[in-house]
Design a protein around this motif. Structure first.
Motif, mmCIF file in Angstrom:
data_model
loop_
_atom_site.group_PDB
_atom_site.id
_atom_site.type_symbol
_atom_site.label_atom_id
_atom_site.label_comp_id
_atom_site.label_asym_id
_atom_site.label_seq_id
_atom_site.Cartn_x
_atom_site.Cartn_y
_atom_site.Cartn_z
ATOM 1 N N GLY A 1 0.840 -1.212 0.088
ATOM 2 C CA GLY A 1 -0.002 0.088 0.103
ATOM 3 C C GLY A 1 0.989 1.232 0.017
ATOM 4 O O GLY A 1 2.020 1.283 0.250
ATOM 5 N N LEU A 2 0.341 2.433 -0.157
ATOM 6 C CA LEU A 2 0.967 3.837 -0.225
ATOM 7 C C LEU A 2 1.158 4.074 0.942
ATOM 8 O O LEU A 2 0.901 3.446 2.173
ATOM 9 C CB LEU A 2 0.195 4.870 -0.931
ATOM 10 C CG LEU A 2 -0.329 4.562 -2.420
ATOM 11 C CD1 LEU A 2 -1.135 5.682 -2.907
ATOM 12 C CD2 LEU A 2 0.806 4.253 -3.363
ATOM 13 N N ARG B 1 2.235 11.335 6.205
ATOM 14 C CA ARG B 1 3.619 11.335 6.440
ATOM 15 C C ARG B 1 4.265 11.930 4.993
ATOM 16 O O ARG B 1 5.216 12.186 5.114
ATOM 17 C CB ARG B 1 4.093 10.066 6.533
ATOM 18 C CG ARG B 1 3.865 9.517 8.005
ATOM 19 C CD ARG B 1 4.396 10.061 9.120
ATOM 20 N NE ARG B 1 5.918 10.046 9.163
ATOM 21 C CZ ARG B 1 6.824 8.969 9.338
ATOM 22 N NH1 ARG B 1 6.091 7.812 9.617
ATOM 23 N NH2 ARG B 1 8.054 9.098 9.185
ATOM 24 N N LEU B 2 3.619 12.293 4.193
ATOM 25 C CA LEU B 2 4.158 12.591 2.856
ATOM 26 C C LEU B 2 4.645 14.094 2.971
ATOM 27 O O LEU B 2 4.340 15.047 3.710
ATOM 28 C CB LEU B 2 2.951 12.460 1.609
ATOM 29 C CG LEU B 2 2.347 11.260 1.557
ATOM 30 C CD1 LEU B 2 1.110 11.647 0.294
ATOM 31 C CD2 LEU B 2 3.587 10.583 1.031
ATOM 32 N N ASP C 1 -2.248 9.247 -4.141
ATOM 33 C CA ASP C 1 -2.818 10.214 -2.805
ATOM 34 C C ASP C 1 -2.373 11.484 -2.841
ATOM 35 O O ASP C 1 -2.528 12.289 -1.935
ATOM 36 C CB ASP C 1 -2.023 9.356 -1.490
ATOM 37 C CG ASP C 1 -2.692 8.373 -0.876
ATOM 38 O OD1 ASP C 1 -4.269 8.270 -1.355
ATOM 39 O OD2 ASP C 1 -2.377 7.877 -0.079
ATOM 40 N N GLY C 2 -1.771 12.000 -3.944
ATOM 41 C CA GLY C 2 -1.831 13.294 -4.117
ATOM 42 C C GLY C 2 -0.447 13.780 -3.953
ATOM 43 O O GLY C 2 0.081 14.959 -4.238
ATOM 44 N N PHE C 3 0.842 12.817 -3.888
ATOM 45 C CA PHE C 3 2.000 13.616 -3.751
ATOM 46 C C PHE C 3 2.579 13.561 -5.113
ATOM 47 O O PHE C 3 2.546 12.768 -6.035
ATOM 48 C CB PHE C 3 3.048 12.536 -3.006
ATOM 49 C CG PHE C 3 4.316 12.746 -2.984
ATOM 50 C CD1 PHE C 3 4.819 13.542 -2.226
ATOM 51 C CD2 PHE C 3 5.308 12.134 -3.816
ATOM 52 C CE1 PHE C 3 6.253 14.119 -2.201
ATOM 53 C CE2 PHE C 3 6.711 12.651 -3.694
ATOM 54 C CZ PHE C 3 6.941 13.578 -2.890
ATOM 55 N N GLU C 4 3.305 14.659 -5.223
ATOM 56 C CA GLU C 4 4.363 14.940 -6.524
ATOM 57 C C GLU C 4 5.435 15.558 -6.202
ATOM 58 O O GLU C 4 5.499 16.635 -5.403
ATOM 59 C CB GLU C 4 3.337 15.625 -7.392
ATOM 60 C CG GLU C 4 2.273 15.285 -7.985
ATOM 61 C CD GLU C 4 1.701 15.992 -9.414
ATOM 62 O OE1 GLU C 4 2.434 17.358 -9.505
ATOM 63 O OE2 GLU C 4 0.779 15.490 -10.189
ATOM 64 N N GLY C 5 6.866 14.722 -6.526
ATOM 65 C CA GLY C 5 7.869 15.608 -6.091
ATOM 66 C C GLY C 5 9.009 14.977 -7.173
ATOM 67 O O GLY C 5 8.942 14.031 -7.703
ATOM 68 N N GLY D 1 7.576 8.821 -1.092
ATOM 69 C CA GLY D 1 7.080 10.319 -0.881
ATOM 70 C C GLY D 1 7.390 10.976 0.400
ATOM 71 O O GLY D 1 6.877 12.129 0.662
ATOM 72 N N VAL D 2 7.671 9.965 1.228
ATOM 73 C CA VAL D 2 7.742 10.478 2.660
ATOM 74 C C VAL D 2 8.786 11.429 3.049
ATOM 75 O O VAL D 2 10.007 11.252 2.593
ATOM 76 C CB VAL D 2 7.863 9.163 3.827
ATOM 77 C CG1 VAL D 2 8.079 9.403 5.286
ATOM 78 C CG2 VAL D 2 6.575 8.274 3.617
ATOM 79 N N ALA D 3 8.471 12.385 4.007
ATOM 80 C CA ALA D 3 9.424 13.437 4.356
ATOM 81 C C ALA D 3 10.926 12.816 4.759
ATOM 82 O O ALA D 3 10.797 11.774 5.640
ATOM 83 C CB ALA D 3 8.862 14.296 5.181
#
Length: 453
Positions: A106-107, A112-113, A171-175, A305-307
């Motif tokens: 899973g994502l 935490r993103l 889930d909306g993360f873009e980096g 995508g986690v910080a």
């Protein structure tokens, strides 16, 4: 800093939209673009010039079965045209539907993103041409061949590369971020006939301004090779062992392998039951820091995508944390430590970034001063380490220590012990330098067994 191309981010975003439209319950995509140029030189002549460019796209689909269990599949592609992407999306959805249940996939937790993509100054924006790299390689080799005692060259090389990573999740993360790398290496032979010895040196950095001079690299490689001439063999015995910084990082790497979330979850680590306990000598600290400016393995976010944040694995010798991605964390009933690594060919897995042991207080000379007889290791051979038991046995070469001083070179030695005992018997010097992805200062380990002649 060079701004990464939006094209790769748009590609990953398009892939995720297509995955969700095709029936995925969750999805992510990673686009990895890279360009590299390398030149090799040997005995004053240009030997090879290699350049590569390309973009790989990895897409992951997660689909719930009729029983509600999540399943996942990953497909990697280099042809990212519209028809090829559509075919890959169709294939990965079909694969996910028949994949075995994976209750831990899973994502990452959305909370935490990363929301702030830090600029870690990883890309200096420079792109040297082949002639420039050739001149660096030539200068390194010439400096090595000018050293008395050097009789042949195994070659010198200079390289440059730039990589760009773009990650998008449903889930909306873009980096996205990019990084450059510059390097120079040199390897030479000293001596004649059966008495020849080899050694090397190299330098690498994110920014060209921090790269060692080619002449420095070449001379260092030559001096090391000459110093290894006329090695002796030693009898088997138990002595203090000193690990040079070229090899001491391997000991930190073994610790990282033992605290990897996947190894702990499988029960294949000799430290699996030691959380919160003393696993290293008092005063020792092992740190993993992805936010080091211009760091060799720095990144502003992990493969999910986690910080990315600084993490203490060991503090004052006590084990503080596992290295975890989301999947291994779920298996352990914990939260990810933001250490997911991701390629285009598979799902995320736990990995370190800039891993290091903090420096000690003693100089190298002080570290060796009271050693009547000991072994200083500059090279390790083989991978004789058992991650389940901690047993350690590796071939080694280096120098014999007598009365606190390096005396003569030694070879054909095996060093053996158990990592559980070795970790408790370590003393680091004060000479920590960040040259690799994993770094440690000069390290002393008491009471190891060496097997020789």
């Amino acid at each position: 800093m060079t701004i990464p191309s939006k094209t790769d981010l748009e590609l990953a975003s398009t892939a995720v939209k297509k995955l969700m439209a095709a029936g995925a319950d969750a999805a992510d995509a990673i686009a990895a673009a890279g360009t590299s140029l390398g030149v090799s030189f040997r005995m004053g002549k240009l030997e090879d010039v290699e350049r590569s460019e390309g973009t790989d796209l990895g897409i992951r689909a997660m689909v719930k079965g009729d029983d509600g269990a999540m399943r996942q599949a990953v497909v990697s592609l280099t042809d990212t045209s519209g028809p090829a992407l559509d075919e890959a999306v169709e294939r990965v959805i079909a694969m996910a539907r028949i994949a075995p249940d994976d209750p831990y996939c899973g994502l990452a937790d959305k909370a935490r993103l990363a929301t702030d993509i830090a600029d870690l100054d990883l890309d200096d924006g420079q792109e040297p041409d082949a002639d420039t790299l050739a001149s660096r390689a030539e200068a390194a080799e010439k400096a090595a061949l000018d050293v008395a005692g050097v009789t042949n060259s195994m070659g010198a090389g200079a390289g440059w590369s730039r990589s760009q990573v773009a990650l998008v999740t449903s889930d909306g993360f873009e980096g996205t971020y990019s990084g450059s790398s510059h390097s120079i290496s040199c390897s030479v032979l000293a001596g004649e006939g059966t008495g020849m010895e080899r050694d090397y040196d190299y330098t690498s950095s994110r920014h060209l301004s921090e790269l060692d001079a080619p002449e420095t690299v070449g001379k260092s490689a030559a001096d090391k090779a000459v110093k290894r001439l006329n090695p002796r063999k030693m009898k088997s015995q138990a002595v203090p062992v000193i690990y040079d910084p070229r090899v001491s990082g391997g000991l930190v790497g073994h610790l990282a392998g033992a605290v990897s979330g996947s190894s702990v979850a499988r029960g294949t680590s000799f430290l699996k039951d030691r959380m919160g306990e003393q696993v290293m000598a008092s005063g020792l600290a092992i740190i993993d820091d992805p936010r080091i400016i211009r760091g060799r393995s720095s990144k502003p976010f992990d493969g999910e995508g986690v910080a990315a944040e600084k993490l203490a694995l060991v503090e004052d010798g006590v084990l503080q944390s596992w290295i975890m991605d989301s999947s291994s964390a779920r298996q352990l009933g914990l939260e990810t430590s933001g250490r997911a690594a991701r390629g285009t060919g598979g799902p995320p897995g736990p990995s370190t970034t800039n891993l290091y042991m903090e420096a000690g207080k003693l100089s190298v000379e002080e570290l060796m001063a009271d050693i009547t007889e000991g072994f200083y290791i500059t090279e390790l051979i083989g991978m004789g380490v058992n991650g389940i038991t901690g047993d350690y046995s590796r071939g080694a070469a280096g120098y014999w220590i007598e009365n606190g001083e390096l005396t003569f070179p030694v070879t054909e030695i095996t060093v053996a012990g158990n990592l559980k005992d070795m970790f408790m018997a370590m003393t680091p010097a004060s000479d920590l330098v960040f040259r690799y992805g994993t770094n440690a200062p000069t390290m002393r380990v008491e009471g190891m067994t060496i097997a020789g002649a």
